[in-house]
Design an enzyme around this catalytic site. Structure first.
Site, PDB file in Angstrom:
ATOM      1  N   SER A 287       0.826  -1.201   0.000  1.00  0.00           N
ATOM      2  CA  SER A 287       0.000   0.000   0.000  1.00  0.00           C
ATOM      3  C   SER A 287       0.864   1.256   0.000  1.00  0.00           C
ATOM      4  CB  SER A 287      -0.931  -0.011   1.211  1.00  0.00           C
ATOM      5  OG  SER A 287      -1.810   1.089   1.185  1.00  0.00           O
TER       6      SER A 287
ATOM      7  N   GLU B 289     -10.301   1.264  -1.999  1.00  0.00           N
ATOM      8  CA  GLU B 289     -10.195   1.377  -3.454  1.00  0.00           C
ATOM      9  C   GLU B 289     -11.267   0.541  -4.168  1.00  0.00           C
ATOM     10  OE1 GLU B 289      -6.163   1.179  -4.898  1.00  0.00           O
ATOM     11  OE2 GLU B 289      -5.421   2.019  -3.017  1.00  0.00           O
TER      12      GLU B 289
ATOM     13  N   TRP C 291      -8.825   8.077   6.191  1.00  0.00           N
ATOM     14  CA  TRP C 291      -8.188   6.817   5.797  1.00  0.00           C
ATOM     15  C   TRP C 291      -7.101   7.048   4.763  1.00  0.00           C
ATOM     16  CZ3 TRP C 291      -9.658   4.173   9.636  1.00  0.00           C
ATOM     17  CH2 TRP C 291     -10.978   4.191  10.093  1.00  0.00           C
TER      18      TRP C 291
ATOM     19  N   LEU D 189      -6.944   5.762  -9.203  1.00  0.00           N
ATOM     20  CA  LEU D 189      -7.406   4.614  -8.425  1.00  0.00           C
ATOM     21  C   LEU D 189      -7.347   3.335  -9.245  1.00  0.00           C
ATOM     22  CD1 LEU D 189     -10.474   6.016  -6.458  1.00  0.00           C
ATOM     23  CD2 LEU D 189      -8.321   5.199  -5.498  1.00  0.00           C
TER      24      LEU D 189
ATOM     25  N   THR E 242     -10.901  10.058  -0.247  1.00  0.00           N
ATOM     26  CA  THR E 242     -11.943   9.533   0.633  1.00  0.00           C
ATOM     27  C   THR E 242     -12.227  10.486   1.785  1.00  0.00           C
ATOM     28  OG1 THR E 242     -11.338   7.265   0.101  1.00  0.00           O
ATOM     29  CG2 THR E 242     -12.551   7.606   2.147  1.00  0.00           C
TER      30      THR E 242
END
Length: 390
Positions: A97, A369, A168, A245, A138
């Site tokens: 990530s 995602e 997040w 994304l 987000t």
């Protein structure tokens, strides 16, 4: 003929080029030597203590923005980038990530939608791991529906003033620059917000039970004033952040396969070494059936990742292909992790083995995602031509 290799049963890696194998081996060797010995401690601590050193290590390895061209980026193909994600997530989802957010989100946004000055300012340092970026899309009340975001940017003379909250956000509190998306009178636009800008704060989110070897933050913008050149000039509307994304989701397709492989390999090794009733438990029928199920899931995931990678390199990957891969491979990895955890018995709940750590991480991977439901509806739209989102 010899038995197939348990670690690559369908010989998927035989279809890799020499350069792709070199990338695979370099990232696997680095992860095994430099990351695996520490990741359980990082997970237990709920952070990456030496995050700057980790970033520089990734930069030296060449995985930040490795699919991008120029500005110190490696310019590898999609399969090469996918293999790097697979090997990193075999260590831990949080580490993959880190690389995805830096390269596929923050760097891709600047590379594709930024000005030449913005690219020159940020991309070489980010590729080298000397600067860390994050991606603010987000919000607390806007996850699967990013078009409903409440963060707003208004003009004030030649400046922009931003107000809102993002949630997040991986690496938010350690980032040197945040790519923040905000609603304007002209639609959704992207902005570069350097750390230390007045009114901009990043608060670490604690008490996580997943992705603990990762830094997750809340971004708060209170009358953050930015000059006109902070705007990403080529980004207009939701298509820009969603395209970023899609790049990151592609990495998850491969990463989930890596997490699944790690859990399968741990279960195979453990059951061959664990003796009960005078025999290794791998000798028993129930255990062999479970191992066979895990083997099938792992190899299906590998095949799916490679096929989508080849489509992407040929310019033929549709975003619904990536939704297919994310949905299928994360689901398979969750199934593998849960079964493998049980096969380790009581030892499976400890950090001595990777299975519980992967199982918990995959709960986040299944959510971020694009949730399972969102990707299922994306496939439904591709099949029927009708959107069920609105």
């Amino acid at each position: 003929m010899n038995n197939p290799d348990a670690h690559d049963f369908l010989a998927v890696d035989q279809d890799l080029t020499e350069e792709e194998r070199a990338i695979r081996d370099a990232v696997r060797d680095y992860g095994t030597a430099e990351l695996l010995p520490h990741v359980a401690d990082w997970f237990e601590a709920g952070t990456i203590p030496a995050v700057r050193e980790v970033a520089k290590g990734f930069g030296a390895l060449g995985v930040f923005g490795m699919h991008l061209e120029g500005y110190g980026c490696a310019g590898t193909n999609a399969v090469g980038y996918g293999l790097a994600c697979r090997e990193l997530e075999a260590i831990d989802s949080g580490l993959r990530s880190f690389v995805s957010v830096q390269g596929s989100l923050a760097m891709t946004a600047i590379h594709h939608y930024g000005s030449e000055e913005q690219r020159q300012e940020w991309l070489p340092r980010m590729a080298a791991g000397e600067a860390i970026g994050c991606f603010g899309l987000t919000e607390p009340d806007s996850g699967s529906d990013p078009g409903s975001m409440r963060t707003r940017a208004r003009r004030d003379g030649s400046d922009w003033v931003l107000n809102g909250t993002k949630m997040w956000i991986t690496n938010g509190s350690v980032a040197d620059v945040a790519v923040v998306w905000a609603a304007t009178d002209d639609g959704i636009r992207g902005f570069l917000v350097p750390a230390g800008t007045p009114g901009f704060t990043a608060n670490v989110i604690h008490k996580k039970l997943s992705l603990r070897a990762s830094i997750t933050s809340e971004l708060v913008l209170q009358d953050v004033r930015l000059p006109a050149d902070a705007l990403l000039p080529e980004a207009s509307g939701l298509r820009a952040p969603l395209s970023c994304l899609s790049e990151a989701r592609y990495g998850i397709v491969w990463g989930a396969a890596g997490a699944a492989r790690a859990c399968f390999e741990s279960a195979l090794d453990y059951t061959k070494a664990r003796v009960q009733f005078g025999r290794p438990i791998s000798d028993f029928q129930l255990t062999q059936r479970k191992l066979a199920d895990l083997l099938i899931d792992v190899n299906h995931a590998m095949l799916t990742a490679l096929r989508i990678g080849r489509l992407k390199d040929a310019g033929q990957a549709h975003h619904s292909h990536i939704s297919f891969g994310k949905l299928a491979n994360v689901r398979s990895a969750q199934r593998v992790a849960a079964i493998a955890r049980g096969m380790h018995g009581a030892s499976g709940i400890t950090l001595e083995y990777p299975v519980m750590r992967h199982m918990l991480n995959l709960e986040s991977v299944a959510t971020y995602e694009g949730t399972e439901e969102v990707h299922a509806l994306t496939l439904g739209q591709a099949l029927t031509g009708s959107s069920a989102f609105r």
